[in-house]
Design a protein around this motif. Structure first.
Motif, short mmCIF file in Angstrom:
data_model
loop_
_atom_site.label_atom_id
_atom_site.label_comp_id
_atom_site.label_asym_id
_atom_site.label_seq_id
_atom_site.Cartn_x
_atom_site.Cartn_y
_atom_site.Cartn_z
N SER B 64 0.87 -1.30 -0.02
CA SER B 64 -0.13 -0.05 -0.15
C SER B 64 0.84 1.32 -0.03
O SER B 64 2.05 1.29 0.17
CB SER B 64 -1.01 -0.03 1.07
OG SER B 64 0.08 0.06 2.13
N THR B 65 0.28 2.31 -0.57
CA THR B 65 0.77 3.57 -0.13
C THR B 65 -0.17 4.54 0.61
O THR B 65 -1.31 4.23 0.68
CB THR B 65 1.07 4.31 -1.81
OG1 THR B 65 -0.33 4.46 -2.33
CG2 THR B 65 1.74 3.59 -2.49
N ASP B 87 2.44 2.89 5.50
CA ASP B 87 2.35 2.08 4.34
C ASP B 87 2.79 0.62 4.93
O ASP B 87 3.28 0.19 5.58
CB ASP B 87 3.11 2.48 3.27
CG ASP B 87 4.77 2.29 3.40
OD1 ASP B 87 5.16 1.61 4.37
OD2 ASP B 87 5.21 3.08 2.47
#
Lengths: 108, 179
Positions: B64-65, B87
């Motif tokens: 993820s970001t 993240d």
């Protein structure tokens, strides 16, 4: 600063039982779920306290890059510092950046 | 595309909010409207995790970001930045949509999480979440943008929301199907 064990003891004292909501129904956590939840909360609280201490007082951390990024002045402010340093022959910008790098040290 | 209401799950001093029914192949896109999610513990983070069909526990692998825009009540501070601590790179933790949440009684997180094609057995599952809350330091309006994928080709049929530390004091999750 509380130890991890102290966080666990404190959280257990504050929460003799815990519930979750599953599809709209409130369910009491099983013993295993309760223990895992308290352990998770304690670890998160302990880690947060360690991080907050480093943010306030500095120190070595694997998250040094994030702490430095958050502490650096904005790009605009840094350009203004560099302009004034160039005009006045001062080292304000270099000193400010060096101070942040020193405060949030890369682990050796 | 129209939204079809599916269910509401409401917190009341809850360790987690779990939705274990209604996520299937009926829709190719699901939205979770997170409304006034209020923590019981100061300065904690709110997040979500998934469980695959036939799996056990909310511990799917996520990459993820997350980045945020912020501005404070004093009109004296602004920021735009990536948040490394929130993240994940093939991690199994609950994915944060907020961190360092303020606990005052009039402050909470609200936002929308979209999950795409959860029943696909061909592709990994993508999600996007955007929301807003009040950061505990200096009364900042904190606008987070989170995106990522669940690194599995198994169907996803369950989702869980919880605070990183402490109960969810109050708030609701409304689930909709899109299309």
């Amino acid at each position: 600063m509380a130890t991890l064990a102290e966080w666990k003891t404190s959280l257990r004292a504050a929460h003799s039982s815990l519930t979750k909501n599953v599809d709209g129904v409130t369910i009491t956590l099983s013993t295993d779920e309760y223990n895992a939840t308290i352990d998770g909360w304690a670890q998160a609280s302990f880690d947060k306290e360690v991080a907050d201490n480093i943010i306030a007082n500095g120190g070595e951390s694997a998250n040094y890059a994030q702490y430095r990024r958050d502490a650096y002045p904005s790009i605009g402010d840094q350009l203004d510092m560099q302009y004034k340093d160039a005009v006045n022959g001062t080292t304000t910008w270099k000193d400010a950046i060096a101070a942040i790098k020193t405060k949030y040290a890369k682990p050796s | 595309m129209p939204l079809t209401y599916i269910s509401t799950t409401t917190a009341s001093g809850s360790a987690s909010l779990d939705i274990t029914s209604g996520i299937d192949s009926t829709y190719n896109e699901y939205q979770f409207h997170m409304v006034n999610i209020h923590p019981a513990t100061d300065s904690t983070a709110f997040g979500f995790q998934f469980n695959a069909d036939g799996g056990s526990g909310f511990n799917e692998t996520i990459t993820s970001t997350i980045f945020k825009a912020e501005h404070n009540e004093g009109d004296s501070g602004t920021g735009l930045g990536y948040h490394t601590a929130s993240d994940q790179g093939n991690g199994t933790a609950y994915q944060r949509v907020s961190y360092d949440m303020e606990i005052d009684s009039d402050e909470a997180y609200s936002g929308i999480l979209t999950l795409y094609a959860p029943s696909s057995t061909t592709y990994v599952k993508h999600f996007v979440a955007k929301g807003n809350y009040i950061h505990h330091s200096g009364k900042y309006s904190q606008n987070t943008y989170v995106a990522g994928y669940i690194n599995t080709t198994s169907a996803i049929d369950e989702i869980s929301f919880k605070m990183e530390s402490g109960n969810i004091d109050a708030g609701s999750i409304h689930m909709y199907g899109v299309g």
